[in-house]
Design a protein around this motif. Structure first.
Motif, PDB file in Angstrom:
ATOM      1  N   VAL A 148       0.839  -1.201   0.000  1.00  0.00           N
ATOM      2  CA  VAL A 148       0.000   0.000   0.000  1.00  0.00           C
ATOM      3  C   VAL A 148       0.877   1.255   0.000  1.00  0.00           C
ATOM      4  O   VAL A 148       0.663   2.199  -0.753  1.00  0.00           O
ATOM      5  N   GLN A 149       1.910   1.239   0.845  1.00  0.00           N
ATOM      6  CA  GLN A 149       2.801   2.392   0.919  1.00  0.00           C
ATOM      7  C   GLN A 149       3.617   2.541  -0.362  1.00  0.00           C
ATOM      8  O   GLN A 149       3.917   3.657  -0.794  1.00  0.00           O
ATOM      9  N   TYR A 178       2.442   4.799  -3.367  1.00  0.00           N
ATOM     10  CA  TYR A 178       2.711   6.241  -3.318  1.00  0.00           C
ATOM     11  C   TYR A 178       4.184   6.549  -3.507  1.00  0.00           C
ATOM     12  O   TYR A 178       4.543   7.600  -4.025  1.00  0.00           O
ATOM     13  N   ARG A 206       6.079   8.485  -6.996  1.00  0.00           N
ATOM     14  CA  ARG A 206       6.983   9.633  -6.920  1.00  0.00           C
ATOM     15  C   ARG A 206       8.317   9.400  -7.609  1.00  0.00           C
ATOM     16  O   ARG A 206       9.230  10.203  -7.455  1.00  0.00           O
ATOM     17  N   ASN A 225      -5.373  15.737  -7.279  1.00  0.00           N
ATOM     18  CA  ASN A 225      -4.087  16.417  -7.289  1.00  0.00           C
ATOM     19  C   ASN A 225      -3.642  16.653  -8.737  1.00  0.00           C
ATOM     20  O   ASN A 225      -4.028  15.902  -9.621  1.00  0.00           O
ATOM     21  N   VAL A 274      -0.426  16.601  -9.854  1.00  0.00           N
ATOM     22  CA  VAL A 274       0.533  15.542 -10.172  1.00  0.00           C
ATOM     23  C   VAL A 274       0.422  14.505  -9.068  1.00  0.00           C
ATOM     24  O   VAL A 274      -0.224  14.757  -8.062  1.00  0.00           O
ATOM     25  N   ASN A 275       1.072  13.346  -9.248  1.00  0.00           N
ATOM     26  CA  ASN A 275       0.976  12.267  -8.260  1.00  0.00           C
ATOM     27  C   ASN A 275      -0.490  12.022  -7.881  1.00  0.00           C
ATOM     28  O   ASN A 275      -0.903  12.249  -6.757  1.00  0.00           O
ATOM     29  N   TYR A 276      -1.222  11.548  -8.884  1.00  0.00           N
ATOM     30  CA  TYR A 276      -2.687  11.506  -8.766  1.00  0.00           C
ATOM     31  C   TYR A 276      -3.213  10.609  -7.661  1.00  0.00           C
ATOM     32  O   TYR A 276      -4.280  10.851  -7.125  1.00  0.00           O
ATOM     33  N   GLY A 277      -2.481   9.547  -7.351  1.00  0.00           N
ATOM     34  CA  GLY A 277      -2.938   8.631  -6.318  1.00  0.00           C
ATOM     35  C   GLY A 277      -4.290   8.023  -6.625  1.00  0.00           C
ATOM     36  O   GLY A 277      -5.118   7.851  -5.735  1.00  0.00           O
ATOM     37  N   ARG A 304      -9.313   4.536  -6.704  1.00  0.00           N
ATOM     38  CA  ARG A 304      -9.805   5.104  -5.451  1.00  0.00           C
ATOM     39  C   ARG A 304     -10.966   6.060  -5.645  1.00  0.00           C
ATOM     40  O   ARG A 304     -11.691   6.344  -4.699  1.00  0.00           O
ATOM     41  N   ARG A 342      -3.737  -7.579   1.955  1.00  0.00           N
ATOM     42  CA  ARG A 342      -2.512  -6.908   2.388  1.00  0.00           C
ATOM     43  C   ARG A 342      -1.286  -7.779   2.114  1.00  0.00           C
ATOM     44  O   ARG A 342      -0.240  -7.298   1.768  1.00  0.00           O
ATOM     45  N   GLU A 349       3.746  -8.874   3.641  1.00  0.00           N
ATOM     46  CA  GLU A 349       3.123  -7.590   3.285  1.00  0.00           C
ATOM     47  C   GLU A 349       4.040  -6.721   2.430  1.00  0.00           C
ATOM     48  O   GLU A 349       3.618  -5.719   1.887  1.00  0.00           O
TER      49      GLU A 349
END
Lengths: 127, 413
Positions: B57-58, B61, B65, B147, B149-152, B160, B290, B318
């Protein structure tokens, strides 16, 4: 080309006078986080999923939790909001978070301030 | 005449013509480039290693970047690999939204490139025009994803955020406006003599060389190589959408401009088709896992700059065991070396800019290998510091002495 020039002469400036006039952010823009302590159950899923470790949930009493959010670390991805099962976190459109003092970037959402939004950190931003 | 003398000039790591730190050592005879030595590594951030220490999950993001321009490309490539390992069936609507964001990202990236290319050849009007129009698509992206940039937008097993009917209307309106502007850019690119004369014959990469050097993306397509992952190995919703792979036979920077401008028009058509065909339904699977079962996968994605390859190996926990990223610029960097050979030094900025380089995506770490014992060693910060002082002392330059003098003068005041 000439049309473009003529149009540009008659047009009002494309830029805004920023601190006085503020641009409206998009409806679901990811800005500063907001925490509702009364909804938090202390599962700490947000802490686990945060990519940068910007959020810390602390137990302050029987079933009472407070959150400390480091706005300097936060990348505004909103994953904690998605992870939260009780919707205790919310993302706001507030984007003016610049600070001169790094200490002010750490925002604590506790029970005593519950209900009122933490306006404090934003006041120094415009200066 | 100085033509007989050969000399080397360093361009970078810090240079006004470069947007990012990277070292080019150019061997010159007069104005002519004899050869270029490109050295990567000034922008290395260790993202691949950092991914191994974070959960999936982390990582979404973090991976996002890698690059500010093609953030969705990297995130989608990574998530596709993860979904393949875990055998997740991503809902149809999620795939369409991913494709939509991907195409909008391509539009913004190509418009940005067009402006940068205009700037590099001294045509700053084009920069102002394209970057103004790029704001339209940036606003749309901010509205859709939250956002600029970095739309996530990606999550494991879906996306999402859903797209509402009002947003569909906004996108269509923006696309109409952009299409009208792009028609004007096509006119500029095909009729403006300044552009044609400045870019024609510059940075030539023949068809055979493009194949041999494994060029990707618009760089390859401008040399007539019809190579596009969206068609060759469809991912997301690309197999359900009609589009043409744009190629050009100019094989030079002009060809790359034409390919990018025409690709913009293709993207507009695709965005309209996506919005029309987008099925109803959920946007993500319920309760994404997860832990990802052990396995490995390679995922390909056609980023605006070319093919982006991600490799993910999982071990049932994980966290991934290994993540490997091959960014498009790394594939094109050897082609740049070839393009610059026997060309003039003045062409260098535009030739490098023409592949739309992203050096921070490309950068790799460098392992120092002992020439004799073939032993690799890793230096600590202190060792590196001592080594640099020793290196300078051997050449008659003592940093410690200068430091002392500097402090003395400062105290004297």
């Amino acid at each position: 080309m000439i049309m473009e020039v003529l149009r540009s002469i008659l047009k009002k400036p494309a830029t805004n006078l920023y601190p006085a006039e503020k641009l409206e952010m998009a409806e679901k823009y990811r800005g500063e986080l907001k925490f509702y302590p009364e909804r938090c159950i202390g599962c700490k899923l947000c802490m686990r999923d945060c990519p940068t470790g910007a959020i810390t949930i602390r137990k302050v009493g029987e079933k009472k939790f407070e959150a400390e959010i480091d706005l300097g670390k936060c990348i505004y991805c909103g994953q904690c909001v998605d992870s939260c099962l009780k919707k205790a976190l919310e993302i706001t459109k507030h984007i003016e978070l610049a600070q001169l003092d790094p200490k002010k970037l750490k925002v604590v959402f506790g029970h005593e301030q519950a209900g009122e939004s933490p306006e404090k950190p934003s006041q120094g931003a415009a200066e | 005449m100085h033509n007989s003398k050969e000399f080397k000039i360093p361009i970078g790591p810090q240079h006004p013509a470069l947007k990012e730190p990277e070292s080019f050592s150019v061997a010159l005879r007069g104005e002519k480039i004899l050869g270029v030595d490109i050295r990567l590594g000034y922008n290395h951030r260790g993202i691949e290693k950092a991914c191994e220490e974070r959960s999936y999950v982390q990582d979404i993001y973090l991976i996002e970047r890698i690059c500010g321009i093609c953030s969705h490309a990297h995130a989608t490539a990574f998530i596709q690999a993860v979904e393949e390992i875990a055998h997740l069936a991503v809902p149809e609507r999620a795939l369409y939204i991913r494709t939509l964001v991907g195409e909008l990202e391509r539009v913004h990236s190509h418009l940005l490139w067009l402006g940068v290319a205009g700037h590099e050849i001294g045509f700053d009007t084009l920069l102002m025009y394209t970057w103004r129009d790029r704001e339209i698509v940036m606003d749309i992206l901010a509205d859709l994803t939250g956002n600029r940039v970095n739309y996530g937008i990606n999550s494991i097993g879906g996306v999402r955020r859903d797209i509402s009917p009002a947003q569909v209307k906004d996108v269509l309106k923006a696309v109409d406006k952009l299409e009208e502007r792009t028609k004007y850019y096509i006119e500029v690119a095909t009729e403006e003599t300044t552009i044609i004369k400045r870019l024609s014959g510059v940075g030539v990469l023949a068809y055979d060389d493009a194949i041999k050097l494994d060029a990707v993306g618009p760089t390859a397509r401008a040399s007539g190589v019809a190579r596009d992952v969206r068609r060759d190995d469809p991912y997301a919703a690309y197999d359900k959408i009609q589009f043409n792979v744009i190629t050009d036979t100019h094989s030079d920077v002009y060809g790359r401009t034409v390919v990018r401008v025409k690709e913009l028009m293709e993207s507009y058509g695709m965005i309209r088709e996506i919005l029309k065909k987008m099925p109803e339904g959920p946007i993500a699977i319920k309760a994404p896992p997860r832990r990802i079962p052990a396995g490995e996968a390679i995922s390909r994605y056609e980023a605006p700059r070319g093919e982006d390859v991600h490799y993910v190996k999982s071990n049932g926990t994980e966290k991934p065991e290994r993540v490997k990223v091959r960014a498009p610029t790394l594939a094109n960097v050897q082609a740049v070396k070839h393009m610059l050979k026997d060309r003039f030094l003045a062409d260098m900025p535009i030739v490098i800019a023409a592949i739309d380089p992203c050096f921070s995506c490309t950068d790799r770490s460098i392992a120092i290998e002992d020439g004799k014992s073939r032993k690799k060693n890793v230096m600590t910060w202190q060792e590196l510091h001592d080594y640099s002082i020793k290196w300078h002392r051997e050449r008659g330059f003592d940093p410690a002495e200068i430091n002392r003098k500097f402090h003395k003068t400062m105290e004297g005041k």
